[in-house]
Scaffold this motif. Structure first.
Motif, PDB file in Angstrom:
ATOM      1  N   LEU A  92     -36.242  60.784  30.796  1.00  0.00           N
ATOM      2  CA  LEU A  92     -36.652  59.869  31.758  1.00  0.00           C
ATOM      3  C   LEU A  92     -37.308  58.881  31.692  1.00  0.00           C
ATOM      4  O   LEU A  92     -37.096  57.707  32.272  1.00  0.00           O
ATOM      5  N   LEU A  93     -38.319  58.695  30.774  1.00  0.00           N
ATOM      6  CA  LEU A  93     -38.695  57.421  30.233  1.00  0.00           C
ATOM      7  C   LEU A  93     -37.734  56.435  30.075  1.00  0.00           C
ATOM      8  O   LEU A  93     -37.835  55.095  30.515  1.00  0.00           O
ATOM      9  N   PHE A  94     -36.864  56.749  29.118  1.00  0.00           N
ATOM     10  CA  PHE A  94     -35.764  55.861  28.622  1.00  0.00           C
ATOM     11  C   PHE A  94     -34.646  55.400  30.001  1.00  0.00           C
ATOM     12  O   PHE A  94     -34.360  54.294  30.142  1.00  0.00           O
ATOM     13  N   TYR A  95     -34.456  56.376  30.981  1.00  0.00           N
ATOM     14  CA  TYR A  95     -33.915  56.234  32.246  1.00  0.00           C
ATOM     15  C   TYR A  95     -34.854  55.043  32.871  1.00  0.00           C
ATOM     16  O   TYR A  95     -34.200  54.152  33.526  1.00  0.00           O
ATOM     17  N   PHE A  96     -35.819  55.172  32.928  1.00  0.00           N
ATOM     18  CA  PHE A  96     -36.406  54.231  33.946  1.00  0.00           C
ATOM     19  C   PHE A  96     -36.736  52.924  33.343  1.00  0.00           C
ATOM     20  O   PHE A  96     -37.005  51.881  33.988  1.00  0.00           O
ATOM     21  N   LEU A  97     -36.909  52.851  31.863  1.00  0.00           N
ATOM     22  CA  LEU A  97     -36.897  51.624  31.276  1.00  0.00           C
ATOM     23  C   LEU A  97     -35.484  51.109  30.860  1.00  0.00           C
ATOM     24  O   LEU A  97     -35.584  50.086  29.944  1.00  0.00           O
ATOM     25  N   ARG A  98     -34.506  51.441  31.304  1.00  0.00           N
ATOM     26  CA  ARG A  98     -33.133  51.035  31.101  1.00  0.00           C
ATOM     27  C   ARG A  98     -32.806  49.528  31.370  1.00  0.00           C
ATOM     28  O   ARG A  98     -32.042  48.911  30.689  1.00  0.00           O
ATOM     29  N   LYS A  99     -33.362  48.958  32.344  1.00  0.00           N
ATOM     30  CA  LYS A  99     -33.021  47.689  32.720  1.00  0.00           C
ATOM     31  C   LYS A  99     -33.714  46.696  31.627  1.00  0.00           C
ATOM     32  O   LYS A  99     -33.069  45.713  31.290  1.00  0.00           O
ATOM     33  N   GLN A 100     -34.737  47.238  31.366  1.00  0.00           N
ATOM     34  CA  GLN A 100     -35.693  46.403  30.252  1.00  0.00           C
ATOM     35  C   GLN A 100     -35.038  46.444  28.882  1.00  0.00           C
ATOM     36  O   GLN A 100     -34.744  45.256  28.271  1.00  0.00           O
ATOM     37  N   ILE A 101     -34.602  47.327  28.500  1.00  0.00           N
ATOM     38  CA  ILE A 101     -33.639  47.610  27.480  1.00  0.00           C
ATOM     39  C   ILE A 101     -32.335  46.832  27.655  1.00  0.00           C
ATOM     40  O   ILE A 101     -31.930  46.106  26.491  1.00  0.00           O
ATOM     41  N   ASP A 102     -31.727  46.999  28.602  1.00  0.00           N
ATOM     42  CA  ASP A 102     -30.371  46.108  28.907  1.00  0.00           C
ATOM     43  C   ASP A 102     -30.768  44.594  28.547  1.00  0.00           C
ATOM     44  O   ASP A 102     -29.977  43.972  27.893  1.00  0.00           O
ATOM     45  N   LYS A 103     -31.778  43.996  29.168  1.00  0.00           N
ATOM     46  CA  LYS A 103     -32.090  42.694  28.985  1.00  0.00           C
ATOM     47  C   LYS A 103     -32.434  42.284  27.483  1.00  0.00           C
ATOM     48  O   LYS A 103     -31.976  41.220  26.901  1.00  0.00           O
ATOM     49  N   ILE A 104     -33.016  43.144  26.806  1.00  0.00           N
ATOM     50  CA  ILE A 104     -33.264  42.708  25.120  1.00  0.00           C
ATOM     51  C   ILE A 104     -32.173  42.837  24.582  1.00  0.00           C
ATOM     52  O   ILE A 104     -31.826  41.893  23.744  1.00  0.00           O
ATOM     53  N   ILE A 105     -31.051  43.898  24.948  1.00  0.00           N
ATOM     54  CA  ILE A 105     -29.779  44.022  24.281  1.00  0.00           C
ATOM     55  C   ILE A 105     -29.100  42.541  24.481  1.00  0.00           C
ATOM     56  O   ILE A 105     -28.574  42.130  23.502  1.00  0.00           O
ATOM     57  N   ILE A 106     -29.159  42.328  25.754  1.00  0.00           N
ATOM     58  CA  ILE A 106     -28.190  41.007  26.291  1.00  0.00           C
ATOM     59  C   ILE A 106     -28.861  40.067  25.410  1.00  0.00           C
ATOM     60  O   ILE A 106     -27.971  39.240  25.100  1.00  0.00           O
ATOM     61  N   ARG A 107     -30.327  39.592  25.546  1.00  0.00           N
ATOM     62  CA  ARG A 107     -30.539  38.603  24.877  1.00  0.00           C
ATOM     63  C   ARG A 107     -30.143  38.448  23.256  1.00  0.00           C
ATOM     64  O   ARG A 107     -29.906  37.346  22.785  1.00  0.00           O
ATOM     65  N   LYS A 108     -30.454  39.686  22.530  1.00  0.00           N
ATOM     66  CA  LYS A 108     -30.157  39.437  21.313  1.00  0.00           C
ATOM     67  C   LYS A 108     -28.488  39.202  21.051  1.00  0.00           C
ATOM     68  O   LYS A 108     -28.076  38.250  20.142  1.00  0.00           O
ATOM     69  N   ILE A 109     -27.756  40.071  21.675  1.00  0.00           N
ATOM     70  CA  ILE A 109     -26.182  39.580  21.605  1.00  0.00           C
ATOM     71  C   ILE A 109     -25.985  38.106  22.224  1.00  0.00           C
ATOM     72  O   ILE A 109     -25.102  37.605  21.342  1.00  0.00           O
ATOM     73  N   ALA A 110     -26.343  37.712  23.176  1.00  0.00           N
ATOM     74  CA  ALA A 110     -26.404  36.325  23.660  1.00  0.00           C
ATOM     75  C   ALA A 110     -26.860  35.289  22.515  1.00  0.00           C
ATOM     76  O   ALA A 110     -25.993  34.287  22.113  1.00  0.00           O
ATOM     77  N   LYS A 111     -27.914  35.572  21.788  1.00  0.00           N
ATOM     78  CA  LYS A 111     -28.264  34.638  20.633  1.00  0.00           C
ATOM     79  C   LYS A 111     -27.274  34.582  19.559  1.00  0.00           C
ATOM     80  O   LYS A 111     -26.870  33.551  19.156  1.00  0.00           O
ATOM     81  N   THR A 112     -26.615  35.978  19.129  1.00  0.00           N
ATOM     82  CA  THR A 112     -25.487  35.981  18.243  1.00  0.00           C
ATOM     83  C   THR A 112     -24.483  35.419  18.601  1.00  0.00           C
ATOM     84  O   THR A 112     -23.627  34.480  18.039  1.00  0.00           O
ATOM     85  N   TYR A 113     -23.872  35.374  19.974  1.00  0.00           N
ATOM     86  CA  TYR A 113     -22.620  35.131  20.477  1.00  0.00           C
ATOM     87  C   TYR A 113     -22.677  33.636  20.615  1.00  0.00           C
ATOM     88  O   TYR A 113     -21.744  32.968  20.350  1.00  0.00           O
ATOM     89  N   PHE A 114     -23.720  32.894  21.251  1.00  0.00           N
ATOM     90  CA  PHE A 114     -23.670  31.586  21.520  1.00  0.00           C
ATOM     91  C   PHE A 114     -24.374  30.660  20.503  1.00  0.00           C
ATOM     92  O   PHE A 114     -24.310  29.416  20.506  1.00  0.00           O
ATOM     93  N   ASP A 115     -24.550  31.242  19.017  1.00  0.00           N
ATOM     94  CA  ASP A 115     -24.830  30.227  18.044  1.00  0.00           C
ATOM     95  C   ASP A 115     -23.604  30.066  16.972  1.00  0.00           C
ATOM     96  O   ASP A 115     -22.522  30.757  17.198  1.00  0.00           O
TER      97      ASP A 115
END
Length: 115
Positions: A92-115
């Motif tokens: 349940l904790l991970f479920y409620f924090l899923r949007k923050q987790i998504d943001k972290i993953i998107i930032r890390k992948i975007a950093k790799t993708y756009f460099d």
């Protein structure tokens, strides 16, 4: 006549240079696409392997924790319920924090993708 020949030669050179530019740009984008695909596939493969081992480790830890707690409480059933409840709370904790987790993953992948 030499003026027309000069214009014709310059036009031909411009067309040739444009063709070379388009070919080189096409090659560059093919290489960039290949790099991104291999990088993504590598990332997914590593995550699957690491995630699989983490999942197996969590299963073994949950079972051994339930057995140890069962020995302490003299009730395996109660210990399994406690461990299951703890895992549900973590889920349940991970479920409620899923949007923050998504943001972290998107930032890390975007950093790799756009460099």
């Amino acid at each position: 006549m030499s003026l027309f020949n000069s214009i014709n030669n310059k036009t031909s050179e411009a067309v040739d240079l444009s063709k070379k530019y388009v070919e080189k740009t096409n090659e560059y984008y093919k290489l960039k696409l290949f790099q991104q695909l291999t990088s993504s596939f590598s990332f997914l493969t590593k995550m699957a392997v690491i995630g699989g081992f983490i999942f197996l480790g969590l299963i073994f830890m949950a079972v051994s924790g339930a057995i140890a707690l069962g020995n302490y409480l003299n009730s395996i059933t109660l210990s399994c319920l406690i461990i299951g409840g703890g895992l549900m709370i973590i889920s349940l904790l991970f479920y409620f924090l899923r949007k923050q987790i998504d943001k972290i993953i998107i930032r890390k992948i975007a950093k790799t993708y756009f460099d």
